[in-house]
Structure formats: structure tokens, C-alpha cells
Design a protein around this motif. Sequence first.
Motif, short mmCIF file in Angstrom:
data_model
loop_
_atom_site.label_atom_id
_atom_site.label_comp_id
_atom_site.label_asym_id
_atom_site.label_seq_id
_atom_site.Cartn_x
_atom_site.Cartn_y
_atom_site.Cartn_z
N LEU A 86 -17.98 16.74 14.99
CA LEU A 86 -18.84 16.36 13.88
C LEU A 86 -18.15 16.66 12.55
CD1 LEU A 86 -22.27 17.82 15.09
CD2 LEU A 86 -21.37 15.52 15.45
N ASP A 87 -18.03 15.65 11.70
CA ASP A 87 -17.54 15.85 10.34
C ASP A 87 -18.74 16.12 9.44
OD1 ASP A 87 -14.55 15.00 10.45
OD2 ASP A 87 -15.61 13.42 11.54
N VAL A 88 -18.66 17.17 8.64
CA VAL A 88 -19.79 17.59 7.81
C VAL A 88 -19.36 17.66 6.35
CG1 VAL A 88 -21.52 19.38 7.41
CG2 VAL A 88 -20.70 18.94 9.74
N ALA A 89 -20.12 17.03 5.49
CA ALA A 89 -19.88 17.09 4.04
C ALA A 89 -21.12 17.67 3.38
CB ALA A 89 -19.57 15.70 3.48
N LEU A 90 -20.94 18.78 2.66
CA LEU A 90 -22.04 19.47 2.01
C LEU A 90 -21.97 19.26 0.50
CD1 LEU A 90 -21.78 22.86 3.94
CD2 LEU A 90 -23.34 20.99 4.44
N SER A 91 -23.11 19.11 -0.11
CA SER A 91 -23.20 19.04 -1.56
C SER A 91 -24.47 19.75 -1.99
CB SER A 91 -23.21 17.59 -2.06
OG SER A 91 -24.44 16.96 -1.76
N LEU A 96 -24.19 15.46 4.82
CA LEU A 96 -23.83 14.23 5.52
C LEU A 96 -23.08 14.61 6.79
CD1 LEU A 96 -22.49 12.13 2.49
CD2 LEU A 96 -24.83 12.31 3.34
N ILE A 97 -23.48 14.00 7.90
CA ILE A 97 -22.85 14.29 9.19
C ILE A 97 -22.39 12.99 9.83
CG2 ILE A 97 -23.12 15.30 11.48
CD1 ILE A 97 -25.28 17.09 10.37
N LYS A 194 -19.42 6.22 8.80
CA LYS A 194 -20.88 6.14 8.64
C LYS A 194 -21.57 7.24 9.44
CE LYS A 194 -22.25 2.01 7.97
NZ LYS A 194 -22.48 2.15 6.52
N GLY A 195 -22.58 7.86 8.83
CA GLY A 195 -23.28 8.94 9.52
C GLY A 195 -24.64 9.22 8.92
N LEU A 196 -25.23 10.32 9.33
CA LEU A 196 -26.60 10.67 8.97
C LEU A 196 -26.65 11.40 7.63
CD1 LEU A 196 -27.80 11.97 12.44
CD2 LEU A 196 -28.30 9.75 11.42
N TYR A 197 -27.72 11.13 6.89
CA TYR A 197 -27.92 11.70 5.57
C TYR A 197 -29.15 12.60 5.58
CZ TYR A 197 -29.58 11.68 0.68
OH TYR A 197 -30.04 12.04 -0.55
N PHE A 198 -28.96 13.85 5.17
CA PHE A 198 -30.06 14.81 5.12
C PHE A 198 -30.17 15.36 3.70
CE2 PHE A 198 -28.40 14.91 9.44
CZ PHE A 198 -29.55 14.75 10.20
N PRO A 199 -31.16 14.90 2.93
CA PRO A 199 -31.32 15.39 1.56
C PRO A 199 -31.82 16.83 1.54
CG PRO A 199 -33.14 13.96 2.13
CD PRO A 199 -32.18 13.91 3.28
N ASP A 344 -21.86 6.46 4.33
CA ASP A 344 -20.46 6.72 4.60
C ASP A 344 -20.10 8.13 4.17
OD1 ASP A 344 -20.00 4.26 5.65
OD2 ASP A 344 -19.33 3.35 3.77
N LEU A 345 -19.49 8.88 5.08
CA LEU A 345 -19.02 10.22 4.75
C LEU A 345 -17.84 10.12 3.81
CD1 LEU A 345 -19.50 13.26 5.84
CD2 LEU A 345 -17.35 12.87 7.05
N PRO A 346 -17.86 10.86 2.68
CA PRO A 346 -16.71 10.80 1.76
C PRO A 346 -15.49 11.46 2.37
CG PRO A 346 -18.26 12.50 1.08
CD PRO A 346 -18.92 11.74 2.20
N ARG A 347 -14.33 10.98 1.99
CA ARG A 347 -13.08 11.57 2.47
C ARG A 347 -12.89 12.94 1.85
NH1 ARG A 347 -9.26 8.65 5.08
NH2 ARG A 347 -9.66 6.43 5.39
N ASP A 348 -12.35 13.87 2.63
CA ASP A 348 -12.03 15.19 2.13
C ASP A 348 -10.82 15.07 1.20
OD1 ASP A 348 -11.34 17.82 1.67
OD2 ASP A 348 -11.75 18.47 3.71
N PRO A 349 -10.96 15.45 -0.08
CA PRO A 349 -9.84 15.31 -1.01
C PRO A 349 -8.62 16.13 -0.66
CG PRO A 349 -11.60 16.62 -1.98
CD PRO A 349 -12.13 16.05 -0.71
N THR A 350 -8.84 17.14 0.20
CA THR A 350 -7.71 17.96 0.62
C THR A 350 -7.02 17.36 1.83
OG1 THR A 350 -9.15 19.31 2.03
CG2 THR A 350 -8.82 20.01 -0.25
#
Length: 350
Positions: A86-91, A96-97, A194-199, A344-350
Motif C-alpha cells: 500500500l502506498d500512503v500519502a498523508l497531508s 490517500l491510499i 489511482k486509489g482511495l481518498y479519506f478526508p 491519483d496518488l501524488p508522486r513522492d518528490p524524493t
Amino acid sequence: MNQELQALEKNDTWELCELLKGKKARVHDHYLFTRTDSDDFLALLIYVDEVIITGNNSQAADKVKCALHDKFSIKDLGFMKYFLGLDVALSETSTLISQRKFILDVLKDTSTIAAKAVSMPLPKGLQLALDDGKLLTDPDKFGRFTGRLLYVNITRPDINYSVQHLSQFMAAPMNPHWDAALHLLRYLKSCPPKGLYFPVHSDLKLRAFCDAGWGSCVFSCKSLTGFCMFLGDALISWKTKKQNIVSKSSAEAEYRSMTATVIVQFPISLKCDNQAAIHIANDPVFHERTKNLDIDCHLVREQLQRGFILPSNVSSVQQLADVFTKPLLTASHHSLVSKLGLVDLPRDPT
């Protein structure tokens, strides 16, 4: 790690320094431990030697990590970015998963990374049969591949119907089944992030959509149930399942799909695109015409009378569960997928 956890439970050392006192395993997941203390909530999810710690109190989480480190010598990897495929992006506003990396790995392993992408999971109107074509020389390959697609399905409801359809042929897969599976991969290639969005902020109200594909199984004439459920704006549950018996009408099939959706005891808005099924739930007069329905189907009416659901009609165009019961036209498919909240999950800038 599992043996150590069992030893911990046996010795009651989950109460280390009183930090984990009151923590208990969930009935449906024995490796999920939670603790609620006043307004503070803490959860630990354990898989072999990997642990996710989450909650609304960072200081309590830090104390738990220190306690676990004293016992196991753990390594803190910081905020979760990748866990079990699972790719996870937190803000500050959302989580976003997706499974972008896992999907790309599947594409590489099946030598389809360079294949031409397509816009739909399966071709419109495709109906595979049990005895259609020639048996695969390596049937286990189809089983392994379908298993990986089932795992992708945990973040990709847009392929739920397709995976359910393909899973019926694992016992004796044939060439057309494999071709359909590769077609699904080419669809995933077109949108791997593309993945799930949890506000972060949500009204926490439950909404449900249910639909049925009447007699859509070509070799059993059974109908398909499809439903999805939202908590606020977040999609939290979805399913495609073949009904156990043959329904004699579309209203019966739709009513059975409503029954499958009534899985929680909350007042939820239940959207159905079949007026007859809603009338069956609301009006006992209709029961004289539906004696062929099983008694357990009238769970819907019981839940309605108790005030746990509120069935209402929705147009077929806005029926989100439609994507779980049949292949759609490209425009309809993408319109419904966007309303499911897939992003869409954003790309990791690193």
C-alpha cells in the motif's frame, strides 16, 4: 513475532508500564489492538514484524513506541509511506491510499509493462463461460495472477466486478479467461496511481448504494449483487457477489441486493434504482406478490421499520453500485469511478 505476541498476551504484559492497559484485540481481527481513554484513541495493527501505530494523541503513541522498543528493539520508520503493497500519502486535509508500486510489479512480472493501455477493465458486454476455449497449460499461473488482482481490489473498487467475474474460472482457466485478465492489467496500466481518498474532516454519516444485475451469470442465471457504502465522503465498503438462488424478477434481484447491503445497525440512506424493490420494503401489500422471496430477505423491511435505513430511489445514471454489477460504457464507467472518490496518488518528490 507472533510467538512473542502470544507470550505477551499470556503474561499480560500488554499492560507494560500501564501504557497499554485496557488495550484489547478486535473480534474480527486479532492483530488489531485498540485503546480508548476519554477522548484519546490509540490503535496498533500488527503483521509479522511490522506494526502500524495510529491515534489522535501523538504523545501516547510515542510512549507506546518506547515501551515496545524496550521489549523488542524496534525501528521507527516515521510516518507511513508504504506498507504491505500500500502506498500512503498523508497531508493536513486527507489520506490517500493506492497500490501503484504493487500494480507496476504485477505488470513487470506478467511482461505487460509495455502493453497498450485500455480505458475499461473489461470490454462492454463481455460474458465469459466455463467451457469457452482451450485449457491453459499452466492453470496455476491464472490462480496466482487472480490472487494478486484480489489484493489490488482492496484499494481499487473500479475493478471489483472484473475480479469477481474472473475468479469464477480459477478451477479450470482457459485462454479467453487469461486474455480477459490481461485486458484488466492493461486497464490498470492506464491508471496505476489511482486509489482511495479519506478526508480528515467528514460528517460521519453513512450512505449506501445497491444494485443488481438480474440473471447476469450466463451459466447459472443467478443475479449479481453490488453495493458500496460511504462514511461521509470516504468510500469504506464495497462488494460484488453472486446471489445464492435464481431471482424470478428484477425486483426480487434488487431486493436481495438491498438485503445484502443492510449490514450495520445505523440509520443509513440506502439508494436503489428499482422502485418495485423499494415498494416491497415499504408496503406490506406487495408481500402477497412476493411469497417466493425467502423470509430472510425481509430483513430490509425489518430494518426500515426499526429506523436503521431509509430506502430511496436514485436514477440508474447516478447509481454508483452499477459499476459493481456489469461492464459499462467507457464514459459511464469513468463517471461513476470519479464519484466513488478514487483519486491519483501524488508522486513522492524524493
